[in-house]
Design an enzyme around this catalytic site. Structure first.
Site, short mmCIF file in Angstrom:
data_model
loop_
_atom_site.label_atom_id
_atom_site.label_comp_id
_atom_site.label_asym_id
_atom_site.label_seq_id
_atom_site.Cartn_x
_atom_site.Cartn_y
_atom_site.Cartn_z
N ASP A 86 18.44 29.48 -115.27
CA ASP A 86 19.90 29.45 -115.19
C ASP A 86 20.38 29.90 -113.81
OD1 ASP A 86 22.52 29.20 -115.91
OD2 ASP A 86 22.63 31.08 -116.99
N ARG A 94 24.51 25.21 -104.69
CA ARG A 94 25.08 25.68 -103.43
C ARG A 94 24.27 25.18 -102.23
NH1 ARG A 94 25.42 30.13 -106.86
NH2 ARG A 94 23.49 31.02 -106.00
N ASP A 107 25.43 23.56 -118.05
CA ASP A 107 24.90 24.93 -117.97
C ASP A 107 25.47 25.79 -119.08
OD1 ASP A 107 23.51 27.16 -116.51
OD2 ASP A 107 25.56 27.85 -116.25
N ASP A 111 23.46 27.36 -122.42
CA ASP A 111 23.45 28.80 -122.69
C ASP A 111 23.91 29.10 -124.11
OD1 ASP A 111 22.58 29.36 -120.14
OD2 ASP A 111 24.59 29.74 -119.35
#
Length: 305
Positions: A86, A94, A107, A111
């Site tokens: 994660d 980035r 994402d 989760d």
């Protein structure tokens, strides 16, 4: 045909035969459509590096669920790797400038689903505490869904759910702004549930069926945890029933390390649930502000009395 008409026709034909204007070195100038074609290159969002890591997380999570009922070490390893990745997908987003709305939602959904599946297992392992695990699943899903929905509907499609203004919530601002804080809270929250999962294989305090036989008990009795116990297949109609699975898990692990993991991560887990409550309340208030603003605008336009 008049002389004037013939001259007009000749000028028109010459204009049509005139070559495309060239640059100073003789090469043809690029047309605006050529520039648009170069700038408008197709990108496959689904194959961005962060999203590929997201797919790997899903595969690892599914594999951990397969091993979850009877193989605690393998399950914990696969589940932990899935959680640690994660942090990698955010770093890759980035690094390659590949932050996308799809990746952000993927994402978050991964989760929520992986945590919910682990809590479902804990509910089946300890039925008497199932209402607590069910409550944690509901809080986690409701909090993040309402926060995401409020961000998209009130902040706009380009507004990230991790950009929380400090004036709106100081706690959420600190939680989402610092990557280190976010990682520690999420990691230790999952570590707490992994610790509970391991305790379901090792702690007779939490799972009475893991108790060793009492002194003087007869062998080949139906007492749970008795090493001289009959094979589960002779005691239970289905080897996948709750009783058969609990017996199969008995005495597979030492409980020392799972207790340490659970105790160390418990305070952070509790703080994470408090943040979920704050997130749910703040998202609800933000949506209510939008409703009030819309009703005020409707009154100004005469749509409401």
């Amino acid at each position: 045909m008049s002389v004037r008409t013939r001259r007009q026709i000749a000028r028109t034909a010459a204009a049509e035969d005139k070559p495309t204007p060239s640059t100073t070195n003789g090469s043809p100038r690029s047309r605006p459509s050529d520039k648009i074609a170069k700038d408008d290159q197709y990108e496959n969002i689904f194959l961005f590096w962060p999203n590929l890591v997201g797919y790997a997380r899903v595969v690892l999570a599914i594999a951990s669920l397969y091993y979850m009922p009877l193989h605690p070490r393998t399950c914990s390893f696969l589940y932990s790797i899935s959680c640690l990745l994660d942090a990698l997908d955010g770093y890759l987003a980035r690094l390659f400038h590949q932050s996308t709305t799809f990746g952000s939602v993927l994402d978050m959904v991964t989760d929520r689903c992986t945590t919910a599946c682990l809590l479902v297992f804990l509910s089946s392992a300890w039925p008497r505490w199932s209402i607590i695990f069910q409550g944690l699943i509901s809080l986690d899903l409701a909090s993040h869904y309402m926060h995401m929905y409020a961000t998209l509907s009130m902040g706009g499609s380009g507004h990230s759910h991790k950009k929380v203004d400090e004036s709106r919530s100081w706690i959420l601002h600190q939680y989402y702004t610092s990557r280190t804080v976010l990682f520690i809270f999420c990691a230790l929250n999952e570590l707490f549930f992994i610790g509970l999962y391991l305790l379901s294989f090792s702690s007779p305090i939490l799972s009475p069926s893991l108790l060793q036989p009492t002194p003087g008990s007869q062998p080949l009795t139906a007492q749970p945890g008795n090493p001289a116990h009959q094979a589960p297949s002779t005691l239970f109609a289905s080897p996948w029933s709750a009783g058969a699975l609990e017996m199969a898990r008995a005495n597979k692990l030492d409980s020392t390390i799972p207790w340490i993991i659970t105790a160390v991560s418990a305070p952070v887990m509790a703080a994470k649930q408090f943040i979920n409550v704050v997130q749910l309340i703040k998202a609800s208030n933000w949506l209510a502000e939008g409703d009030l603003a819309k009703r005020k605008a409707d009154r100004a336009e005469g749509k409401l009395a």
